[in-house]
Design a protein around this motif. Structure first.
Motif, PDB file in Angstrom:
ATOM      1  N   ARG A  42       0.845  -1.197   0.000  1.00  0.00           N
ATOM      2  CA  ARG A  42       0.000   0.000   0.000  1.00  0.00           C
ATOM      3  C   ARG A  42       0.873   1.237   0.000  1.00  0.00           C
ATOM      4  N   VAL A  43       0.341   2.279  -0.606  1.00  0.00           N
ATOM      5  CA  VAL A  43       1.113   3.501  -0.721  1.00  0.00           C
ATOM      6  C   VAL A  43       0.152   4.692  -0.747  1.00  0.00           C
ATOM      7  N   ASN A  44       0.604   5.811  -0.195  1.00  0.00           N
ATOM      8  CA  ASN A  44      -0.186   7.040  -0.307  1.00  0.00           C
ATOM      9  C   ASN A  44       0.087   7.626  -1.692  1.00  0.00           C
ATOM     10  N   ALA A  45      -0.909   7.543  -2.569  1.00  0.00           N
ATOM     11  CA  ALA A  45      -0.674   7.904  -3.971  1.00  0.00           C
ATOM     12  C   ALA A  45      -0.854   9.396  -4.221  1.00  0.00           C
ATOM     13  N   ALA A  46      -1.731  10.038  -3.468  1.00  0.00           N
ATOM     14  CA  ALA A  46      -1.986  11.472  -3.707  1.00  0.00           C
ATOM     15  C   ALA A  46      -2.691  12.058  -2.495  1.00  0.00           C
ATOM     16  N   ARG A  47      -2.690  13.385  -2.428  1.00  0.00           N
ATOM     17  CA  ARG A  47      -3.496  14.038  -1.401  1.00  0.00           C
ATOM     18  C   ARG A  47      -4.932  14.117  -1.920  1.00  0.00           C
ATOM     19  N   ILE A  58       0.676   9.657 -12.155  1.00  0.00           N
ATOM     20  CA  ILE A  58       1.526   8.457 -12.084  1.00  0.00           C
ATOM     21  C   ILE A  58       2.253   8.513 -10.737  1.00  0.00           C
ATOM     22  N   PHE A  59       2.207   7.421 -10.000  1.00  0.00           N
ATOM     23  CA  PHE A  59       2.852   7.421  -8.686  1.00  0.00           C
ATOM     24  C   PHE A  59       3.731   6.165  -8.551  1.00  0.00           C
ATOM     25  N   PRO A  65       5.736   2.121 -11.777  1.00  0.00           N
ATOM     26  CA  PRO A  65       4.726   3.174 -11.781  1.00  0.00           C
ATOM     27  C   PRO A  65       3.301   2.621 -11.691  1.00  0.00           C
ATOM     28  N   GLY A  66       2.466   3.353 -10.954  1.00  0.00           N
ATOM     29  CA  GLY A  66       1.030   3.054 -10.920  1.00  0.00           C
ATOM     30  C   GLY A  66       0.307   4.265 -11.473  1.00  0.00           C
ATOM     31  N   ILE A  67      -0.965   4.096 -11.853  1.00  0.00           N
ATOM     32  CA  ILE A  67      -1.742   5.241 -12.359  1.00  0.00           C
ATOM     33  C   ILE A  67      -3.001   5.382 -11.511  1.00  0.00           C
ATOM     34  N   LEU A  68      -3.220   6.600 -11.033  1.00  0.00           N
ATOM     35  CA  LEU A  68      -4.401   6.912 -10.228  1.00  0.00           C
ATOM     36  C   LEU A  68      -5.259   7.868 -11.050  1.00  0.00           C
TER      37      LEU A  68
END
Lengths: 143, 357
Positions: A42-47, A58-59, A65-68
């Protein structure tokens, strides 16, 4: 066996053995060590206020890379951003509501399914939930 | 002065070299134009060596510094932009010249006995040139290079059996990182030049040993073609071509200086309109047009295997074609050559005409 034949045979066998002893560590040296996969689940991808509806980001997720993507209704969806064709990083095209890989024109729908172009498999989908002001992306339990 | 020359002559064997130079000649016929392309490739390779060494004086091979060092070279160093642009343009022209050399050799059937090994060494040299291009492309560490390397190494990774091993060997790990850059730098400035020097030496020795091949149509003529002295007649003509190439390089470098682009970032999407260097274009276009699955296999795998198989056949054509270069078998391979040229040309053009949706 004649003495000369025996010495010939000995010469080649010992030469090959020495060569193998020299080459083995060199070949092993050329191949980089296997690094254990970062156990990122798990990761904090964005605020929470970072992405407007229809925008994407892209995080980094465990070295890849992942895409949110933020849907028009404000909800989120997240996938691996690694194209299943040849590994380029995909992007979101809000006009078509599709995920697109620029390298070879591969398209995925918003379920991550490969719908057009050369990608052979769907994108891995991640779970998304909000934790306070953070958008948290998590590997799906089945993945 | 005379005594110095004599002293050197005795020690270096200058008489033998002079004898060799005087003996060397080139057949003159209506296809002689194509003889100049090997020398042109060699000249451009020389430009690559000189400009490459100059670039080494400022380049720093690490993910943190590579992009900045190239930017410094292009903006602060006197004529840095010129040296880098000539290096990049000359690389492209060199591969272009090598391809013209290869296809003309193919159509003139110069690979026939006893020149099979000359053909094989030439093909290895073309492969090495493409490896030079691929490894050098990453060195400025920009966004286009990052994704080109990602795709290129992924293609290698898809080769059945050894793919994963080769991918990790090339990348120096599972991902494209600073470690990949260091590796590619090592390939580009040490390993590839060393191997190229050996194979190029062999190729030139074989050309010298067997002399210039005469195409079958001229060979079948009533009289053997007249011959031209290599020194000075052919060499001077060669040099006219080299001078023209140098002028073209200066023109290209001045009018279209090679761009640096945006610094590589693993966490941005591949930019729209991304495409590889033109000499990989026909393969890129092939992989782009294949469907995701063909007969139950993944399209990319079918494409990679198909291209690999075609390359293998191309490599061994000297052993499959008619030794005399005439008859139905020779005609068949000439048609194959024409189809290959058309395929590569059309698919390369499609990369630039197709655009992106």
């Amino acid at each position: 066996m004649k003495r000369r034949d025996f010495l010939d045979w000995l010469f080649w066998i010992s030469g090959t053995t020495v060569g193998a002893f020299v080459l083995y560590p060199v070949v092993r040296y050329l191949v980089p060590p296997e690094m254990p996969e970062a156990a990122t689940r798990r990761v904090n991808a964005a605020r929470g206020d970072e992405l407007a509806p229809g925008a994407f980001k892209i995080f980094p997720f465990g070295g890849e890379p992942g895409i949110l993507i933020r849907n028009p209704d404000g909800s989120y969806r997240a996938f691996s951003a690694v194209c299943t064709h040849l590994g380029c990083t995909v992007q979101y095209r809000p006009g078509e509501r599709m995920i697109w890989c620029a390298c070879h024109d591969g398209f995925y729908d918003l379920e991550g399914r490969n719908v057009s172009g050369p990608p052979p498999r769907p994108l891995e989908r991640y779970d998304v939930h909000l934790a306070g002001d953070e958008v948290v992306v998590e590997k799906a339990q089945t993945a | 002065m005379g005594s110095v020359r004599e002293w050197l002559r005795d020690r270096l064997g200058l008489d033998e070299i002079q004898h060799l130079v005087e003996k060397k000649d080139v057949p003159v016929h209506r296809h002689s134009f194509w003889y100049y392309w090997g020398g042109m490739t060699l000249f451009l390779f020389g430009v690559q060596v000189v400009t490459g060494i100059l670039l080494l004086l400022y380049y720093r091979a690490s993910a943190d510094e590579a992009y900045e060092s190239v930017r410094f070279l292009m903006t602060q160093v006197s004529f840095g932009w010129l040296i880098r642009s000539i290096h990049s343009w000359s690389a492209n022209l060199m591969i272009g010249a090598a391809m013209i050399h290869m296809f003309s050799t193919f159509l003139m059937k110069s690979y026939r006995t006893p020149r099979e090994v000359t053909w094989l060494s030439g093909m290895v040299l073309l492969g090495l040139s493409m490896a030079f291009g691929f490894s050098g492309y990453l060195l400025p560490w920009n966004q286009l290079a990052f994704f080109a390397t990602k795709v290129g190494t992924d293609i290698v990774g898809a080769v059945p059996g050894v793919g994963h091993f080769l991918l990790r060997f090339l990348r120096g790990g599972d991902q494209i990182t600073g470690g990949t850059l260091t590796r590619f730098f090592g390939f580009h400035v040490a390993i590839l030049p060393a191997v190229t020097t050996l194979i190029l030496g062999m190729h030139l020795y074989l050309v010298q040993r067997h002399g210039m091949s005469v195409p079958p149509s001229v060979e079948q003529g009533p009289t053997p073609p007249p011959r031209m002295k290599f020194v000075p007649n052919f060499l001077l003509r060669d040099m006219v071509g080299w001078l023209a190439a140098l002028g073209l390089l200066a023109l290209l470098a001045a009018l279209f200086p090679w761009e640096l682009g945006i610094k590589a970032d693993p966490y941005v999407p591949a930019p729209a309109g991304i495409k590889p260097e033109w000499y990989f274009g026909w393969m890129f276009q092939t992989l782009r047009m294949l469907p995701s699955h063909i007969l139950g296999l993944e399209g990319e795998l079918v494409g990679i295997l198909g291209i690999g198989l075609a390359g293998m056949v191309w490599l061994v054509v000297p052993f499959l074609d008619d030794v005399r270069g005439i008859g139905p078998r020779a005609r068949f391979w000439r048609i194959v050559g024409v189809i290959a040229i058309l395929y590569v040309t059309v698919f390369t053009l499609m990369v630039y005409r197709g655009g992106t949706p």
